[in-house]
Write a protein that holds these residues in place. Structure first.
Motif, PDB file in Angstrom:
ATOM      1  N   GLY A 161      -9.323   2.277   6.034  1.00  0.00           N
ATOM      2  CA  GLY A 161      -9.998   3.566   5.362  1.00  0.00           C
ATOM      3  C   GLY A 161     -11.239   3.895   6.140  1.00  0.00           C
ATOM      4  N   GLN A 195      -0.043   2.332  -7.952  1.00  0.00           N
ATOM      5  CA  GLN A 195      -0.965   3.201  -8.540  1.00  0.00           C
ATOM      6  C   GLN A 195      -0.632   4.585  -8.658  1.00  0.00           C
ATOM      7  N   HIS A 196       0.444   4.956  -7.883  1.00  0.00           N
ATOM      8  CA  HIS A 196       0.830   6.713  -7.864  1.00  0.00           C
ATOM      9  C   HIS A 196       1.872   6.891  -8.689  1.00  0.00           C
ATOM     10  N   LEU A 207      -5.610   2.471   1.732  1.00  0.00           N
ATOM     11  CA  LEU A 207      -6.443   1.997   0.697  1.00  0.00           C
ATOM     12  C   LEU A 207      -5.964   1.792  -0.671  1.00  0.00           C
ATOM     13  N   SER A 208      -4.742   2.543  -1.214  1.00  0.00           N
ATOM     14  CA  SER A 208      -4.165   2.751  -2.139  1.00  0.00           C
ATOM     15  C   SER A 208      -2.952   1.966  -2.449  1.00  0.00           C
ATOM     16  N   LEU A 209      -2.755   1.351  -3.353  1.00  0.00           N
ATOM     17  CA  LEU A 209      -1.801   0.806  -3.760  1.00  0.00           C
ATOM     18  C   LEU A 209      -0.542   1.679  -4.452  1.00  0.00           C
ATOM     19  N   THR A 213       0.620  -1.298  -0.011  1.00  0.00           N
ATOM     20  CA  THR A 213       0.023   0.046   0.056  1.00  0.00           C
ATOM     21  C   THR A 213       1.098   1.166  -0.111  1.00  0.00           C
ATOM     22  N   LEU A 214       0.208   2.513  -0.360  1.00  0.00           N
ATOM     23  CA  LEU A 214       1.202   3.639  -0.346  1.00  0.00           C
ATOM     24  C   LEU A 214       1.404   3.953   1.046  1.00  0.00           C
ATOM     25  N   ASP A 273       2.952  10.612  -9.600  1.00  0.00           N
ATOM     26  CA  ASP A 273       2.190  11.477  -8.673  1.00  0.00           C
ATOM     27  C   ASP A 273       2.790  12.341  -7.849  1.00  0.00           C
ATOM     28  N   ILE A 307      -6.353  11.512   0.434  1.00  0.00           N
ATOM     29  CA  ILE A 307      -6.771  10.161   0.065  1.00  0.00           C
ATOM     30  C   ILE A 307      -6.299   9.454   1.419  1.00  0.00           C
ATOM     31  N   ASN A 308      -7.187   8.340   1.768  1.00  0.00           N
ATOM     32  CA  ASN A 308      -6.746   7.343   2.636  1.00  0.00           C
ATOM     33  C   ASN A 308      -5.435   6.366   2.094  1.00  0.00           C
ATOM     34  N   SER A 309      -4.335   6.589   2.560  1.00  0.00           N
ATOM     35  CA  SER A 309      -3.089   5.836   1.639  1.00  0.00           C
ATOM     36  C   SER A 309      -3.089   4.520   2.224  1.00  0.00           C
TER      37      SER A 309
END
Length: 213
Positions: A87, A110-111, A105-107, A66-67, A114, A101-103
């Motif tokens: 999240g 994906q960034h 919940l994010s892979l 995750t991020l 960014d 964002i809720n980091s």
């Protein structure tokens, strides 16, 4: 008549055979951990490059990372907190391309490309971000665990209002939103404070909102 071979096994034979199998499996797994072999079902590693707090960073990560874990475990930016990891609490809030964002919940993969801002990128002890200073003035924290996420969320939330992003608190969603008490509380509702410092947090955010008006 031809005698049949004796296929009977004693209890000792079974125990010895089982122990040998366990030992062989353990050796295989140990080799995988040590890096001498890779389990066939292991996910591939991926390279991801992004900008974090203004600095270009490149990591090789398990694609499931995750991020949040990339920031904390790989970049050692531990200001971003892991709370619920689902999240639901907002402790891991960061700002990505200007949006919160809720980091958890994010892979991380994906960034690619960014721009990410964490609490470390908003201000320093010698030069606080205005929102950080307001939280101090209004005692907008107690244990402090949720505070980094609260501050990142508050900064991005006021930018949302400035851009005209509507919320559920608006009667007319076509009108330009204003940073009223109801708007602030609605837009910050995704950030939980277990200590219950909500009124102080709202006051701190309202002060900065008023200074922008």
């Amino acid at each position: 008549m031809r005698d049949h071979p004796d296929y009977s096994l004693s209890r000792r034979d079974i125990l010895v055979s089982g122990a040998a199998g366990i030992a062989a499996t353990s050796m295989t797994e140990g080799a995988a951990v040590a890096g001498t072999s890779r389990p066939p079902d292991a996910p591939p590693a991926a390279a991801v490059a992004f900008k974090v707090n203004g600095k270009a960073r490149k990591l090789s990560l398990d694609t499931r990372t995750t991020l949040l874990d990339a920031l904390r475990e790989h970049l050692k930016l531990t200001g971003t907190k892991k709370g619920c990891d689902h999240g639901q609490c907002g402790a891991c809030t960061v700002i990505v391309n200007g949006q919160r964002i809720n980091s958890c919940l994010s892979l991380a993969v994906q960034h690619e490309g960014d721009a990410i801002v964490t609490i470390e990128g908003l201000g320093t002890p010698d030069k606080l971000h205005p929102m950080q200073a307001a939280f101090i003035r209004h005692d907008g924290y107690q244990c402090g665990y949720c505070t980094p996420g609260q501050i990142c969320s508050a900064v991005a939330m006021l930018d949302e209002i400035a851009r005209g992003v509507p919320s559920h608190a608006q009667v007319d969603i076509t009108a330009n939103p204003e940073a009223t008490s109801g708007e602030i509380r609605e837009r910050m509702s995704g950030n939980l404070c277990r200590c219950g410092a909500y009124s102080n947090i709202a006051e701190a955010v309202a002060e900065i909102a008023g200074s922008r008006a």
